[in-house]
Design an enzyme around this catalytic site. Structure first.
Site, PDB file in Angstrom:
ATOM      1  N   ARG A  96      -9.028 -14.540  -1.403  1.00 24.46           N
ATOM      2  CA  ARG A  96      -8.576 -13.141  -1.449  1.00 24.46           C
ATOM      3  C   ARG A  96      -9.673 -12.219  -1.950  1.00 24.46           C
ATOM      4  O   ARG A  96     -10.508 -12.609  -2.759  1.00 24.46           O
ATOM      5  CB  ARG A  96      -7.407 -12.981  -2.425  1.00 24.46           C
ATOM      6  CG  ARG A  96      -6.166 -13.726  -2.078  1.00 24.46           C
ATOM      7  CD  ARG A  96      -5.193 -13.574  -3.255  1.00 24.46           C
ATOM      8  NE  ARG A  96      -4.197 -14.615  -3.230  1.00 24.46           N
ATOM      9  CZ  ARG A  96      -2.962 -14.449  -2.758  1.00 24.46           C
ATOM     10  NH1 ARG A  96      -2.592 -13.275  -2.297  1.00 24.46           N
ATOM     11  NH2 ARG A  96      -2.114 -15.439  -2.760  1.00 24.46           N
ATOM     12  N   GLY A 105      -3.687  -4.060  -0.037  1.00 24.10           N
ATOM     13  CA  GLY A 105      -3.535  -4.329   1.388  1.00 24.10           C
ATOM     14  C   GLY A 105      -4.689  -3.876   2.266  1.00 24.10           C
ATOM     15  O   GLY A 105      -4.614  -3.957   3.483  1.00 24.10           O
ATOM     16  N   MET A 107      -7.925  -4.931   2.294  1.00 21.10           N
ATOM     17  CA  MET A 107      -8.902  -5.942   2.723  1.00 21.10           C
ATOM     18  C   MET A 107      -8.179  -7.229   3.113  1.00 21.10           C
ATOM     19  O   MET A 107      -6.976  -7.312   3.032  1.00 21.10           O
ATOM     20  CB  MET A 107      -9.917  -6.166   1.613  1.00 21.10           C
ATOM     21  CG  MET A 107     -10.846  -4.979   1.450  1.00 21.10           C
ATOM     22  SD  MET A 107     -12.024  -5.210   0.140  1.00 21.10           S
ATOM     23  CE  MET A 107     -11.058  -4.992  -1.308  1.00 21.10           C
ATOM     24  N   ARG A 352      -1.992  -6.861 -13.629  1.00 14.42           N
ATOM     25  CA  ARG A 352      -2.838  -5.664 -13.689  1.00 14.42           C
ATOM     26  C   ARG A 352      -1.995  -4.527 -14.253  1.00 14.42           C
ATOM     27  O   ARG A 352      -0.757  -4.628 -14.267  1.00 14.42           O
ATOM     28  CB  ARG A 352      -3.356  -5.296 -12.298  1.00 14.42           C
ATOM     29  CG  ARG A 352      -2.244  -5.020 -11.325  1.00 14.42           C
ATOM     30  CD  ARG A 352      -2.767  -4.741  -9.931  1.00 14.42           C
ATOM     31  NE  ARG A 352      -1.655  -4.707  -8.993  1.00 14.42           N
ATOM     32  CZ  ARG A 352      -1.769  -4.734  -7.692  1.00 14.42           C
ATOM     33  NH1 ARG A 352      -2.944  -4.814  -7.130  1.00 14.42           N
ATOM     34  NH2 ARG A 352      -0.724  -4.679  -6.914  1.00 14.42           N
ATOM     35  N   HIS A 468       4.822  -1.781   1.043  1.00 11.69           N
ATOM     36  CA  HIS A 468       3.609  -1.000   1.264  1.00 11.69           C
ATOM     37  C   HIS A 468       3.888   0.496   1.173  1.00 11.69           C
ATOM     38  O   HIS A 468       3.207   1.240   0.466  1.00 11.69           O
ATOM     39  CB  HIS A 468       3.024  -1.360   2.630  1.00 11.69           C
ATOM     40  CG  HIS A 468       1.792  -0.605   2.970  1.00 11.69           C
ATOM     41  ND1 HIS A 468       1.804   0.537   3.735  1.00 11.69           N
ATOM     42  CD2 HIS A 468       0.505  -0.795   2.599  1.00 11.69           C
ATOM     43  CE1 HIS A 468       0.578   0.991   3.830  1.00 11.69           C
ATOM     44  NE2 HIS A 468      -0.238   0.202   3.164  1.00 11.69           N
ATOM     45  N   CYS A 844     -13.857  30.125 -13.268  1.00 15.13           N
ATOM     46  CA  CYS A 844     -12.666  30.579 -12.546  1.00 15.13           C
ATOM     47  C   CYS A 844     -12.683  30.202 -11.073  1.00 15.13           C
ATOM     48  O   CYS A 844     -11.805  30.594 -10.318  1.00 15.13           O
ATOM     49  CB  CYS A 844     -12.466  32.078 -12.721  1.00 15.13           C
ATOM     50  SG  CYS A 844     -13.799  33.048 -12.014  1.00 15.13           S
TER      51      CYS A 844
HETATM   52  C1  PEP Z   1     -15.730  32.106  -7.010  1.00 11.48           C
HETATM   53  O1  PEP Z   1     -16.591  32.479  -6.231  1.00 11.48           O
HETATM   54  O2  PEP Z   1     -15.741  30.988  -7.530  1.00 11.48           O
HETATM   55  C2  PEP Z   1     -14.603  32.978  -7.341  1.00 11.48           C
HETATM   56  C3  PEP Z   1     -13.738  32.623  -8.265  1.00 11.48           C
HETATM   57  O3  PEP Z   1     -14.455  34.088  -6.609  1.00 11.48           O
HETATM   58  P1  PEP Z   1     -13.884  34.141  -5.119  1.00 11.48           P
HETATM   59  O4  PEP Z   1     -13.325  32.802  -4.807  1.00 11.48           O
HETATM   60  O5  PEP Z   1     -12.860  35.201  -5.135  1.00 11.48           O
HETATM   61  O6  PEP Z   1     -15.099  34.477  -4.349  1.00 11.48           O
END
Ligand code: PEP
Ligand code: MG
Length: 891
Positions: A96, A105, A107, A352, A468, A844
């Protein structure tokens, strides 16, 4: 000399649980169980490095491997008192795969290896059961021919069906030893006819064939797909486990099954599992027969009438139960076990850490803290942040009272609605057309993985909680109902038959993976409530994390839901998104298309009150928490009118004719809008836009502070800055408006002006930009786009190919490219803080909700991450895990 082979069995082993990288998960745990003195059939593991060697050396094996394998084989013979290729008491082997992490599942496996025309006789004699021996031989031929020689198993199925027809038999179990013997002869002839070579009779040759086949299966398409989906590096390779066979199909005192030390769906502390009497291991997972419950309590709960293992084989059950407890205590985690009972004797084949639903994961972690098994940090580390997605899935609204047309097992939680499709291919095709589907199958197999991945939900009419479909769906967090025995898939007519209904392809159904119910049509759903164990884990996470978690929110709805998920502020309000809806887009279009400053000012005058009330509402909802508002950053093409009707409408509103309007639109056309006239460039061309927005923000801050009594300190963020002078220009406008609003309102205002770092130049000149910017927020979407020079709108077309061809191992728009984009972020943070040591740093871009990226943000000392509302809990947990890892010195 390289040590390629590690042995285990008879109370001892050369490796152990910590050798997972070398021996693979299965091999490491077999060795560990053997050392613990548990009943493990003796065997050996060929290390995963041999797999890499195999690929680096033209599909050959290292020379010194053969001697080591034969030596280990001799040890297995001594332990079992059997002889490989022996004419008495022959030793049979299972071969195995076993990678560092489980790839269920994906391999290949070969069982019953070592049988040939002679040893089959000896096996029959030894077992006192010739029928069993010939059945094992034909299974072996079929599996070996398929896996090693590449002859499809369907050829063999055809022969079997033909023979059964000829003999007038319905079930395989009705076939006698003599009949199996003649089927074996036909199988061997088939191989010679199809492949021009005989079935190998030499067990040693069979063994090397199987070892090479397992290594080759590391690169089969489904394993490659699985690795991509789970970010498993190709370089790891698989180990090979060669173990003496034990038989769960040696009559009615034999059985095979799987067990979990706690319930993998609910987390309840209770042995849980399924078994089949007189069957081989693969039969349980394949879902071919419906298995029986291990415990009496489980049998009663599921309403089955076939007896539990507890009743049927009390001694073996008691031993299994004791071993389960011992293993859970040993590993301090819920275990997933495989076992076989051969004529009353229990053998452990695998242990496991068990896969579990998010809900079960939470409960197990919390319970283990209460039981004193693990500490708080460990409990936080135990919950996979991305699994929280499952808890955030909607459930069926019970008030909907939708008639249930079928039911099965609640295999993976959450409700899903979609059109019925009957194959993985149809599911993929439908997804490409933007349609949502439920994949309906009798049962699934690893070949269906691409279809399962794109489906909203999965429904099978056969198979248990460990089939599965169930295992894969739980892993993917996709709602799934398995074993819906009250329904039937009629593939010939392509219909799904339920209680009183016949449904065709394209008909809409809803499945509830928490109750196992199937309903006709689109049934209303409810948003989940987050409390109990979730609340405790999140509370612990909040107490250990260093970074705060904000949200990207553009609307009051976003802000409300983010707060309910625990957001501690807004890290990005994309103000252009406030104009997507209703009449607002008209004013926005007029502003963009205005030809004169006066014209633009007129539309800005319409936008000002809308913006002011938007911001007032956001500030009020966030009640004194930080709110970062980004100045307008519209890629213009998203806002321009497109069809004739829209053009005519805007033209009329602006007193222009349609032709002039078209010319104006053409003049604004950009070849690369994402790199065009957006961000602070727009503010510099048209400062009146900044002035309107700054006024709206400051007037709203005054109003909201009055309303809530909590001071509002707006953070104004300038997008797409590359030059310090750009920021200076825009900041000057903002400061001027601030002074004006302060004078007009007679109120003192505090505010911050900062910038996004989303261009490589800004990152490089961060020390200079920090002289003007009071905070940085990494816009990693644009920073990735501009660092790679890959258009974020066009990337999908080729990044998939890059991943498939191994050029990149993950999509850098999903998880930060640590080496390039990460390096720029690190450098910018260091340079920025050199100028302004207390500067607030955040992220962000979409990466702010990705656990791996969040870990990176912790290591470079960011103050916060900001992500979409639904990802806030994931980010809170990931930030806590990152802090714990750093504390533990793990990165
Ligand atoms: C980015 O560029 O990561 C961002 C947050 O601004 P936008 O996605 O609005 O360009
Ligand atoms: Mg951006």
């Amino acid at each position: 000399m390289t040590k390629w082979v590690y042995t285990f069995g008879n109370g001892k082993a050369e490796g152990g649980a910590s050798d997972r990288d070398l021996l693979g998960g299965k091999g490491a745990n077999l060795a560990e169980m053997a050392s613990l003195g548990l009943p493990v059939p003796p065997g050996m593991t060929i290390v995963a490095d041999a797999c890499s060697w195999f690929y680096q050396n033209g599909h050959t094996l290292p020379e010194s491997l053969a001697g080591q394998v034969l030596e280990a084989l001799a040890a297995i013979e001594a332990d079992t008192g059997r002889k490989f290729a022996g004419s008495e008491r022959p030793l049979l082997l299972s071969v195995r795969s076993g990678a560092r992490v489980s790839m269920p599942g994906m391999m290949d496996t070969v069982l019953n290896l070592g049988l040939n025309d002679e040893t089959v006789q000896a096996l029959g004699h030894d077992a006192g059961d010739a029928r069993f021996a010939w059945d094992s031989y034909r299974r072996f031929i079929q599996m070996y021919a398929d896996v090693v020689m590449g002859l499809d198993h369907e050829f063999f199925e055809d022969i079997l069906e033909e023979e059964k027809g000829r003999l007038g038999l319905e079930h395989d179990t009705d076939i006698t030893a003599v009949e199996w013997q003649s089927i074996v002869t036909r199988y061997k002839t088939l191989i010679e006819d199809e492949l021009g070579e005989p079935f190998p009779q030499d067990p040693v040759e069979q063994l090397w064939g199987a070892v090479a086949a397992v290594f080759k299966s590391w690169m089969n398409p489904r394993a490659v797909t699985y690795r991509h989906l789970h970010d498993i590096p190709e370089a790891w390779g698989t180990a090979v486990n060669i173990q003496s066979m034990v038989f769960g199909n040696l009559g009615n005192a034999s059985a095979t099954g799987v067990a979990f030390t706690r319930n993998p769906s609910t987390g309840e502390k209770m042995l849980y599992g399924e078994f089949l009497v007189n069957a081989q291991g693969e039969d349980v997972v394949a879902g071919i027969r419906t298995p029986q419950s291990i415990t009496e309590a489980g049998r009663i709960a599921s309403g089955m009438d076939k007896p539990s293992l507890e009743k049927l084989m009390p001694e073996a059950f008691a031993e299994l139960n004791a071993i389960a407890t011992r293993l859970e205590e040993h590993y301090c985690d819920m275990q997933d076990l495989e076992f076989t009972i051969e004529r009353g004797k229990l053998w452990m084949l695998q242990t496991r850490s068990g896969k579990r639903t998010a809900k079960a994961g939470m409960k197990i972690a919390v319970d283990m803290v209460d039981e004193g098994v693990i500490d708080l940090d460990e409990a936080i580390m135990r919950v996979e942040p991305s699994s929280l997605d499952q808890l955030l899935h909607p459930t069926v609204d019970p008030r909907a009272n939708a008639p249930v047309i079928g039911s099965g097992l609640p295999a993976s939680p959450g409700a899903a609605t979609g059109e019925i499709v009957f194959s993985a291919e149809e599911a993929v095709a439908a997804q490409n057309e933007g349609r949502k589907v439920i994949l309906v199958r009798v049962e699934t197999s690893p070949e269906d993985i691409h279809g399962m991945h794109v489906a909203e939900g999965i429904l099978t009419t056969r198979g248990g909680m460990t089939s599965h479909a169930a295992v894969v769906a739980r892993g993917m967090g996709i709602p799934c109902v398995t074993g819906a025995g009250t329904m039937r898939v009629d593939m010939r007519n392509e219909v799904l038959l339920g209680l009183g209904v016949v449904l065709k392809r394209g008909d809409v159904i809803t499945i509830d993976g928490s109750s196992g119910h199937v309903m006709k049509g689109a049934v209303p759903t409810l948003q989940p409530e987050l409390s109990g164990d979730f609340g405790r884990i999140m509370g612990w996470a909040d107490s250990v994390r260093r970074m705060t978690v904000r949200t990207n929110a553009d609307t009051p709805t976003d802000a409300h839901s983010a707060r309910s998920f625990g957001a501690e502020g807004i890290g990005l309000c994309r103000t252009e998104h406030m104009f997507f809806e209703g009449d607002r887009i008209h004013a926005m279009r007029e502003m963009i298309l205005a030809e004169t400053v006066e014209g633009r000012q007129a539309s800005l005058d319409k936008l000002l009150p809308m913006q002011r009330s938007d911001f007032t509402e956001l500030f009020t909802i966030m009640h004194g928490m930080p709110v970062t508002i980004r100045l307008l950053d519209p890629p213009l093409h998203e806002f321009l009118p497109k069809n004739d009707e829209e053009v005519a409408e805007v033209a009329a509103a602006m007193g222009m004719d349609a032709i002039t309007m078209r010319e104006r639109i053409d003049a604004l056309h950009e070849f690369n809008p994402m790199l065009g006239h957006r961000g602070c460039r727009l503010a510099i061309s048209h400062p009146e836009i900044v002035e309107m927005q700054a006024r709206a923000i400051f007037e709203a801050a005054v109003a909201a502070a009055k309303e809530t009594g909590a001071p509002v300190v707006p953070e104004i963020m300038v997008p797409l800055v590359g030059l310090r002078a750009e920021l200076d220009y825009v900041k000057e406008r903002i400061d001027t408006i601030a002074r004006a609003v302060m004078t007009e309102s007679g109120t003192e205002l505090s505010y911050l002006v900062g910038t996004m770092i989303e261009l490589p130049r800004a990152a490089l000149r961060a020390h200079e930009i920090a002289e003007a910017a009071e905070f940085f927020s990494y816009g990693t979407n644009d920073l990735t786009q501009t660092t790679f020079g890959i258009s974020r709108d066009d990337a999908a077309a080729f990044l998939n190919t890059y991943q498939r061809k191994g050029v990149i191992d993950h999509d850098p728009f999903i998880s930060i490219d640590l080496d390039g984009v990460g390096e720029l972020m690190k450098l910018a943070s260091e340079r920025g803080r050199k100028t302004r040591p207390d500067m607030k740093l955040g992220i962000c871009g979409e990466h702010g909700g990705d656990p791996v990226s969040i870990h990176f943000c912790e290591t470079i000392g960011l103050d916060y991450v900001s992500c979409s509302p639904f990802r806030v809990p994931i980010a809170r947990l990931a930030a806590a895990q990152a802090a714990i890892r750093v504390k533990r010195g793990e990165g």
